[in-house]
Design an enzyme around this catalytic site. Structure first.
Site, mmCIF file in Angstrom:
data_model
loop_
_atom_site.group_PDB
_atom_site.id
_atom_site.type_symbol
_atom_site.label_atom_id
_atom_site.label_comp_id
_atom_site.label_asym_id
_atom_site.label_seq_id
_atom_site.Cartn_x
_atom_site.Cartn_y
_atom_site.Cartn_z
ATOM 1 N N CYS A 150 59.314 123.348 37.780
ATOM 2 C CA CYS A 150 59.030 123.185 36.803
ATOM 3 C C CYS A 150 60.073 123.438 35.848
ATOM 4 O O CYS A 150 61.570 122.912 35.147
ATOM 5 C CB CYS A 150 58.015 123.482 35.704
ATOM 6 N N HIS A 263 57.621 125.633 29.030
ATOM 7 C CA HIS A 263 58.634 126.886 28.786
ATOM 8 C C HIS A 263 60.036 126.402 28.064
ATOM 9 O O HIS A 263 60.041 125.311 27.675
ATOM 10 C CB HIS A 263 58.947 126.495 30.635
#
Ligand code: A2P
Length: 354
Positions: A150, A263
């Protein structure tokens, strides 16, 4: 006996059969009850992904559980060797152990696995794909296509269009990673830990190695002999593979922060040739999968709360690096939804290109 239309030769018929087979799509989600698995359901629904059937697979704990999809309730089945009969596409996110265990069964069943785990990412025979970067690699699959890490995806989407124009020599990245990257249990733990902290109660984390609420700590992957944790090394090695740039230098520091699902990353770039802030803005403005959020006047820049539930990676804090006086340095700050573009969305985009 089969009668072919006038002018048709058997080759035409064979091609038609292949097309018909490709058009009938039976999909299975492995790990359907997890953080990424449930997002698969939302994304397949939102993007109106064309398919004939959808099978939900998870552990025995979830067997019989009902999950909503397109207004219907689908019942979760227990993952087993027979799960993949008649399936054409498997979206896998139950963990690397299960992707490895079932890969051969899936390929033998004639299905393609788009794998969200790290199990096959560095396998030279498995394409590792970010659709905005290297979609051409999808054609080289042997039954498995790997979805990158990710943090790597969230960095690669904005860095690639810049690298194409002016090759990047070195990337220094620091991450601010959400609980979602450690799964649904870690997200629940962040919430429970925050409540316990505010109530002055003791709290013992289980899914994560340290309390997530009101805290920041080294990414929860093993630290290797070189002092880098596994997440950091994924960002290094996967970026080289995706960019087909074995010499690009990457140094990462990966950290968990008390954020639920997006994130953020501070990215410092060193280009081969000088590049201005305006050039960077212009390149990023027309690049796919990106939204520029860079309002210096109002100090409004990418934030994980804004990036959550969005498909685009938010990019801002675009500035020339004052520590690189040759004009070859640029700094960025980005936020991207870890569960969507960092995982489920990227995998569904790959499946759409299949
Ligand atoms: P389950 O909910 O039944 O445990 P996350 O990444 O959010 O932790 O999700 C992990 C996913 O992998 C879940 O869907 C989980 O199902 C699934 N999973 C975990 N263990 C197994 C197993 N032994 N067999 C099949 N699926 C599993």
């Amino acid at each position: 006996m089969l009668r072919l239309p006038d002018g048709w030769r058997p080759a035409h018929y064979a091609k038609t059969l292949i097309v018909v087979k490709m058009m009938s799509r039976h999909v299975a989600i492995m790990g359907a009850t997890g953080a990424v698995g449930t997002e698969f359901l939302r994304i397949l629904e939102q993007r109106d992904f064309q398919m004939d059937s959808l099978k939900l697979l998870a552990s025995s704990r979830s067997k019989g559980k009902a999950l909503k999809f397109r207004g219907e309730e689908l019942i979760v089945e227990e993952l087993c060797d027979e799960s993949f009969e008649g399936v054409d596409l498997v979206l896998a996110s139950a963990g690397g152990k299960f992707s490895k265990q079932y890969a051969q069964t899936i390929v033998d069943a004639g299905a393609v696995m788009v794998d969200n785990t790290s199990a096959f990412r560095m396998d030279p025979d498995t394409p590792l794909v970010v659709p905005e970067v290297n979609p051409q690699e999808i054609a080289n699959h042997n039954g498995i296509i790997a979805n990158p890490n990710c943090s790597t995806i969230i960095m690669n989407v904005p860095v690639w269009p810049l690298h194409k124009v002016n090759p990047i020599k070195r990337i220094v990245v620091s991450t601010y990673q959400a609980a979602s990257g450690a799964g649904a249990a870690a997200m629940a733990e962040l919430e429970a830990g925050a409540k316990a902290f505010l109530n002055g109660e003791d709290f013992t984390p289980v899914a994560l190695p340290h309390p997530a609420a009101f805290n920041v700590f080294n990414h929860n992957s093993a630290v290797g002999d070189n002092g880098y944790n596994e997440e950091e090394m994924k960002m290094v090695l996967e970026t080289r593979k995706i960019f087909a740039a074995p010499d690009i230098m990457v140094a990462a520091t990966c950290v968990r922060v008390p954020v639920m699902r997006a994130h953020s990353e501070s990215i410092n770039l060193q280009f081969t040739n000088p590049i201005t802030e305006d050039q960077v803005r212009e390149i990023l403005a027309s690049a796919p999968g990106i939204k520029i959020v860079d309002d210096r006047e109002n100090s409004y820049f990418p934030m994980p709360l804004d990036a959550s539930d969005k498909d685009d990676i938010l990019v801002g804090r675009i500035r020339s690096d004052i520590s690189q006086p040759d004009g070859c340095g640029v700094e960025l700050f980005v936020s991207g939804d870890q569960i969507r573009k960092g995982a489920a969305l990227n995998a569904v985009q790959i499946a759409e290109l299949l």
